[in-house]
Design an enzyme around this catalytic site. Structure first.
Site, PDB file in Angstrom:
ATOM      1  N   SER A 212       0.857  -1.191   0.000  1.00 41.75           N
ATOM      2  CA  SER A 212       0.000   0.000   0.000  1.00 41.75           C
ATOM      3  C   SER A 212       0.888   1.233   0.000  1.00 41.75           C
ATOM      4  CB  SER A 212      -0.889  -0.004   1.245  1.00 41.75           C
ATOM      5  OG  SER A 212      -1.578   1.220   1.397  1.00 41.75           O
ATOM      6  N   TYR A 225      -1.813  -0.648  10.722  1.00 40.22           N
ATOM      7  CA  TYR A 225      -1.865  -0.980   9.285  1.00 40.22           C
ATOM      8  C   TYR A 225      -0.635  -0.449   8.560  1.00 40.22           C
ATOM      9  CZ  TYR A 225      -3.718  -1.290   4.514  1.00 40.22           C
ATOM     10  OH  TYR A 225      -3.898  -1.581   3.168  1.00 40.22           O
TER      11      TYR A 225
END
Length: 396
Positions: A212, A225
Site C-alpha cells: 500500500s 496498518y
C-alpha cells in the site's frame, strides 16, 4: 670506546643499517603505500562500473518507455491468490483465469471462496479454493503440501490478503494489532518459505506483494496498518536483493503500492482529498500488467511517486501538513467499530470476573442490536458485523 661504538651504531641505524651489517626493513612504507593505492583503485573501479551499469539500466528503461515493456505469458502458471474470496483478490483471480492461468485461492471466508470459484469456472477458467488462515504458519505449511500434491507447484504467488482496524492506536485492542501484523506481513514469510524452494528448484517463479502507499507514509487511525505495510514493502525489497545476491535472478518479485481502493470493504468510507480513491477494477488491471512486465514496484496512481519524493526532500512540517490534508480521516464512520470495541471490553471484563465467555454469535447479535436505525450503519460497519469473528477487523 663503548660510547663511540654506540654512537656509531645509532648512526648506522639512521642510515638504514642495523648492527652486524644487516639492512633495516625500509620496504614497509612502500608496501603500505602500494596496498592503499590498490584499495583506492579497486574502489574507484567499482564506482565506475556501478555508474556504467546505472547508465545501461536507465537507457534500457527509457527504451522500454518509448517502445513498450516486454510481457510474459501466464498461461502455463499456477497462481495462488491469498484473500481471493472477495475484493481485489477475486478480481485478480478472474483476470488470471482469462489469461489461462490455473488459479488457487486461500481465504478464511468459505462462502466467498465458493463464489469466486463459481465465477471463475463459469467464465471457463480453472479455480480451486481452500479455507486457510494464513496468519497461522502451521495451516500455511499444511495447506501448501495439500496444494502441491493435488494441483502442482505454485509459480505465481500473490500475497494479497490484508486486514485493517481503522482505530486510533490507544483504542485498538491488542489482538487486532497482532492480527494486522500476522496477516499483512508475517503471512508473507510463511507463504514464501512454503513455495520459494520449488520456485528455485524449477528456476521459475514470481512473488507479488500487495502492499500500500500506507507502506511509505503514515496515516492517522492506521498506525498498525501502516506499520505492517511498511514491513511488507521492506520484505519485498530485501527478498528481491537476497535472491539477486544468491543468483536466483529467474525469480521475480513485484511490490504493488496502491492508494485507497474502493469497493474492497477496507476503505470504502475513507475521507481522502486531492488524490481520488481508486477503482478496484483499474487496480486489478494494473497489477496484472505489473506482473506480466516483471515490474519491481508499482505505485498506483503513478504520479504519487512524485508526492513520495516530498517525504525525503521537505521538512516534517510540510510532509505532515500534506498527509493530514491528503487523508483527513481514514475511517470517519467508526460507530460500528466503537461498538465492537465496547463489546470487546465487556467480554474482557467478564473473563476477568471469571464469567462464562460470550459466544461469537451472541457478540454479533449484541452488535447488531446496537443499531436499530439501519441508516446509521455504514458499509464498513455492515461488513464488520458480517465478516469479523475477530472483533473489528476489515478484510481485503
Amino acid at each position: 670506546m663503548v660510547e663511540v661504538n654506540n654512537n656509531n651504531n645509532n648512526k648506522g641505524s639512521r642510515n638504514g643499517h642495523i648492527s652486524h651489517g644487516h639492512m633495516a626493513p625500509a620496504s614497509a612504507a612502500p608496501l603500505a603505500f602500494y596496498n592503499n593505492l590498490k584499495s583506492w583503485v579497486a574502489a574507484i573501479s567499482d564506482v565506475v562500473v556501478f555508474i556504467i551499469y546505472c547508465i545501461g539500466f536507465i537507457i534500457q528503461d527509457l527504451y522500454y518507455i518509448a517502445f513498450g515493456y516486454p510481457e510474459k505469458e501466464l498461461k502455463t502458471d499456477i497462481a495462488l491468490v491469498t484473500g481471493g474470496g472477495s475484493g481485489l483478490g477475486r478480481l485478480l483471480s478472474m483476470r488470471l483465469s482469462k489469461l489461462g492461468t490455473k488459479v488457487v485461492i486461500w481465504d478464511i471466508n468459505k462462502p466467498g471462496i465458493d463464489e469466486t470459484v463459481k465465477m471463475v469456472q463459469e467464465s471457463g477458467g480453472f479455480c480451486k479454493g481452500y479455507v486457510v488462515d494464513i496468519s497461522r504458519k502451521e495451516e500455511v505449511y499444511k495447506a501448501a503440501e495439500v496444494l502441491r500434491h493435488e494441483i502442482g507447484d505454485i509459480s505465481l504467488l500473490i500475497n494479497n490478503a490484508g486486514v485493517v482496524s481503522g482505530l486510533h492506536l490507544l483504542d485498538t485492542p491488542d489482538h487486532l494489532i497482532e492480527r494486522s501484523f500476522n496477516v499483512n506481513v508475517m503471512a508473507h514469510f510463511w507463504t514464501t518459505k512454503a513455495f520459494l524452494p520449488k520456485m528455485i528448484e524449477n528456476q521459475c517463479g514470481h512473488i507479488v506483494t500487495i502492499a500500500s502507499l500506507a507502506g511509505h507514509v503514515g496515516i492517522t487511525k492506521l498506525v498498525d496498518y501502516c506499520a505492517s505495510k511498511f514491513a511488507a514493502v521492506g520484505f519485498d525489497e530485501a527478498l528481491r536483493l537476497e535472491l539477486e545476491v544468491l543468483g536466483h535472478t529467474n525469480i521475480q518479485t513485484t511490490c504493488v503500492c496502491p492508494f485507497f481502493i474502493q469497493q474492497t470493504g477496507m476503505f470504502d468510507d475513507v475521507n481522502a482529498r486531492w488524490v481520488p480513491t481508486l477503482n478496484a477494477n483499474d487496480v486489478a488491471d494494473r497489477v496484472i500488467q505489473a506482473i506480466k512486465k516483471n515490474e519491481k514496484i508499482a505505485i498506483i496512481p503513478g504520479y504519487c511517486k512524485f508526492l513520495l519524493s516530498f517525504k525525503w526532500t521537505f521538512p516534517w512540517g510540510c510532509v505532515g501538513g500534506l498527509l493530514k490534508r491528503l487523508v483527513p480521516d481514514a475511517s470517519p464512520h467508526g460507530l460500528a467499530q466503537k461498538s465492537l470495541l465496547s463489546v470487546y471490553k465487556k467480554v474482557s471484563s467478564a473473563k476477568n470476573a471469571v464469567m462464562t465467555a460470550t459466544p461469537t454469535s451472541a457478540l454479533i447479535t449484541d452488535i447488531s442490536a446496537a443499531y436499530k436505525d439501519a441508516t446509521s450503519m455504514t458499509k464498513a460497519g455492515t461488513l464488520l458485523i458480517k465478516r469479523s469473528p475477530s472483533l473489528g477487523e476489515r478484510v481485503l
